[in-house]
Write a protein that holds these residues in place. Structure first.
Motif, mmCIF file in Angstrom:
data_model
loop_
_atom_site.group_PDB
_atom_site.id
_atom_site.type_symbol
_atom_site.label_atom_id
_atom_site.label_comp_id
_atom_site.label_asym_id
_atom_site.label_seq_id
_atom_site.Cartn_x
_atom_site.Cartn_y
_atom_site.Cartn_z
ATOM 1 N N GLY A 264 0.715 3.523 -3.112
ATOM 2 C CA GLY A 264 -0.115 4.675 -2.752
ATOM 3 C C GLY A 264 -1.598 4.351 -2.790
ATOM 4 O O GLY A 264 -2.426 5.235 -2.989
ATOM 5 N N LYS B 128 -5.218 2.804 -1.105
ATOM 6 C CA LYS B 128 -5.870 2.935 0.209
ATOM 7 C C LYS B 128 -6.559 1.642 0.655
ATOM 8 O O LYS B 128 -6.586 1.327 1.827
ATOM 9 C CB LYS B 128 -6.905 4.064 0.164
ATOM 10 C CG LYS B 128 -6.327 5.415 -0.198
ATOM 11 C CD LYS B 128 -5.450 5.953 0.897
ATOM 12 C CE LYS B 128 -4.938 7.338 0.515
ATOM 13 N NZ LYS B 128 -3.693 7.669 1.116
ATOM 14 N N GLN C 12 0.834 -1.204 0.000
ATOM 15 C CA GLN C 12 0.000 0.000 0.000
ATOM 16 C C GLN C 12 0.868 1.252 0.000
ATOM 17 O O GLN C 12 0.569 2.216 -0.713
ATOM 18 C CB GLN C 12 -0.944 0.010 1.209
ATOM 19 C CG GLN C 12 -2.140 -0.905 1.028
ATOM 20 C CD GLN C 12 -3.057 -0.932 2.240
ATOM 21 O OE1 GLN C 12 -2.598 -1.019 3.379
ATOM 22 N NE2 GLN C 12 -4.354 -0.866 1.982
ATOM 23 N N ASP C 13 1.919 1.252 0.783
ATOM 24 C CA ASP C 13 2.833 2.397 0.798
ATOM 25 C C ASP C 13 3.507 2.575 -0.567
ATOM 26 O O ASP C 13 3.617 3.685 -1.071
ATOM 27 C CB ASP C 13 3.905 2.232 1.874
ATOM 28 C CG ASP C 13 3.363 2.428 3.281
ATOM 29 O OD1 ASP C 13 2.283 3.036 3.438
ATOM 30 O OD2 ASP C 13 4.035 1.964 4.227
ATOM 31 N N THR D 75 -4.983 -2.459 -3.665
ATOM 32 C CA THR D 75 -3.587 -2.876 -3.517
ATOM 33 C C THR D 75 -3.342 -4.231 -4.170
ATOM 34 O O THR D 75 -2.377 -4.404 -4.924
ATOM 35 C CB THR D 75 -3.195 -2.931 -2.026
ATOM 36 O OG1 THR D 75 -3.472 -1.661 -1.438
ATOM 37 C CG2 THR D 75 -1.729 -3.272 -1.858
#
Length: 82
Positions: free
Chosen positions: A21, A23, A17-18, A28
């Protein structure tokens, strides 16, 4: 699109997710699947291009000097001298 119940590694999901980007878990996972699919397609295209290049470029023929240098002293050379 089908709906599937699966167990997901939450730590790996957080990293993904990081990186993406995104949510939601759904976004993802779908993004990760598309990334892998695109990578496989690019790899297959590159391998196909390399095969075509290898078939089109025969290095052995290019390094054989007899294949592209005219012979000297042969019967054909003497006909043109006269």
């Amino acid at each position: 699109m089908g709906k599937t119940l699966i167990e997901i590694d939450e730590d790996a999901l957080a990293v993904a997710q990081d990186a993406f980007g995104t949510k939601t878990k759904k976004d993802t996972v779908n993004r990760a699947l598309r990334e892998v699919s695109d990578r496989v397609k690019r790899h297959e295209a590159r391998m196909a291009a390399e095969r075509l290049a290898a078939e089109a470029l025969n290095l052995a023929a290019l390094t054989d000097k007899a294949a592209y240098r005219p012979s000297h002293g042969g019967a054909d050379d003497q006909e043109h001298v006269a």
